[in-house]
Design an enzyme around this catalytic site. Structure first.
Site, PDB file in Angstrom:
ATOM      1  CB  SER A 292      -4.494  13.718   7.977  1.00 53.95           C
ATOM      2  OG  SER A 292      -3.661  12.609   8.213  1.00 53.95           O
TER       3      SER A 292
HETATM    4  N1  SAH Z   1      -1.132  10.892   5.344  1.00 56.16           N
HETATM    5  C1  SAH Z   1      -2.117   9.865   5.176  1.00 56.16           C
HETATM    6  C2  SAH Z   1      -2.474   9.256   6.505  1.00 56.16           C
HETATM    7  C3  SAH Z   1      -2.884   7.847   6.406  1.00 56.16           C
HETATM    8  S1  SAH Z   1      -3.214   7.059   7.949  1.00 56.16           S
HETATM    9  C4  SAH Z   1      -3.349  10.465   4.530  1.00 56.16           C
HETATM   10  O1  SAH Z   1      -3.699  11.616   4.845  1.00 56.16           O
HETATM   11  O2  SAH Z   1      -4.008   9.777   3.742  1.00 56.16           O
HETATM   12  C5  SAH Z   1      -1.617   6.464   8.404  1.00 56.16           C
HETATM   13  C6  SAH Z   1      -1.017   5.405   7.538  1.00 56.16           C
HETATM   14  O3  SAH Z   1       0.163   4.936   8.172  1.00 56.16           O
HETATM   15  C7  SAH Z   1      -1.895   4.167   7.326  1.00 56.16           C
HETATM   16  O4  SAH Z   1      -2.133   4.000   5.958  1.00 56.16           O
HETATM   17  C8  SAH Z   1      -1.069   3.021   7.908  1.00 56.16           C
HETATM   18  O5  SAH Z   1      -1.191   1.810   7.193  1.00 56.16           O
HETATM   19  C9  SAH Z   1       0.340   3.582   7.835  1.00 56.16           C
HETATM   20  N2  SAH Z   1       1.326   2.997   8.757  1.00 56.16           N
HETATM   21  C10 SAH Z   1       1.170   2.624  10.042  1.00 56.16           C
HETATM   22  N3  SAH Z   1       2.332   2.168  10.548  1.00 56.16           N
HETATM   23  C11 SAH Z   1       3.267   2.271   9.560  1.00 56.16           C
HETATM   24  C12 SAH Z   1       4.665   1.979   9.464  1.00 56.16           C
HETATM   25  N4  SAH Z   1       5.346   1.480  10.483  1.00 56.16           N
HETATM   26  N5  SAH Z   1       5.289   2.221   8.284  1.00 56.16           N
HETATM   27  C13 SAH Z   1       4.604   2.731   7.223  1.00 56.16           C
HETATM   28  N6  SAH Z   1       3.293   3.039   7.265  1.00 56.16           N
HETATM   29  C14 SAH Z   1       2.627   2.807   8.407  1.00 56.16           C
END
Ligand code: SAH
Length: 212
Positions: A59
């Site tokens: 993010s």
């Molecule tokens: N806070 C993280 C954001 C990553 S993007 C950062 O800044 O690096 C969002 C993430 O949510 C992805 O890695 C995706 O695989 C995960 N995701 C999507 N649906 C999900 C779910 N139901 N449970 C757990 N993770 C999930």
């Protein structure tokens, strides 16, 4: 490139909009360059999201700061993070609370995040691969829940995992753009505040979006 100087410059920018000094202080210590792919390390302190593996994104720093501030962490909380991704947000949560439960769908991302946090000697965290149920009900109730992927609506499963007076911060909208919502679970019922527009990768699951 002087990463430390770049990081402090970014914090200076964020300080115009982010009021919580603890959030800024922690973000000025956590090395974001360790959470991005080597090819984008030069951009680690630009205020932009960056691609990570598995088609996901780390993010934008401003959004990380805004969401963290909205959780109102004082240090004693148990926090749930849905969407570990790179682990950058996880590291910040660990520095600001007592215990963090983080859940991720992709094993590969989870392992990478686990390694970076171990390198940083962050230990107040448990990692889980996402199960059928959204979040991690086994660890409930949580004082704060952060969802870093966009949902079609505020999932009931997550407000159920929140303690009374707990805060849930979650992007809600379409697959492509959302509004950042803060929901406070009051005894009398949920209180919602819109923190503004944002764009997140989709939250995948039975009560969210299909994996396409
Ligand atoms: N806070 C993280 C954001 C990553 S993007 C950062 O800044 O690096 C969002 C993430 O949510 C992805 O890695 C995706 O695989 C995960 N995701 C999507 N649906 C999900 C779910 N139901 N449970 C757990 N993770 C999930």
């Amino acid at each position: 490139m002087d990463m430390e100087a770049a990081r402090l410059r970014l914090m200076q920018q964020l300080s115009y909009e982010i009021r919580d000094k603890r959030v800024l202080e922690v973000m000025s210590r956590v090395p974001r360059e360790l959470f991005v792919p080597p090819s984008s390390q030069h951009a680690a302190y630009e205020n932009i999201p960056l691609p990570i593996e598995m088609g996901q994104t780390i993010s934008q720093p401003f959004i990380v700061a805004l969401m963290t501030e909205a959780l109102e962490l004082k240090g004693g909380e148990k926090v749930l993070e849905v969407g570990t991704g790179s682990g950058y947000q996880t590291a910040i949560l660990c520095e600001l609370s007592k215990w963090v439960v983080t859940v991720e769908r992709h094993q590969r991302l989870l392992e990478k995040a686990r390694n970076v946090l171990a390198l940083l000697e962050i230990k107040n965290v448990e990692f889980h691969i996402a199960g059928k149920a959204l979040g991690w009900p086994e660890g409930a109730p949580y004082d704060a829940i952060i969802v870093t992927a966009g949902a079609p609506r505020v999932p009931r499963e997550l407000t159920d995992q929140l303690a009374v007076d707990g805060r849930l911060v979650i992007p809600v909208g379409s697959r492509f753009e959302q509004e950042l919502m803060k929901v406070v679970k009051r005894k009398e019922g949920p209180e919602s505040i819109n923190l503004g527009g944002c764009r997140f990768v989709p939250l995948i699951g039975d009560s969210a979006w299909d994996d396409e």
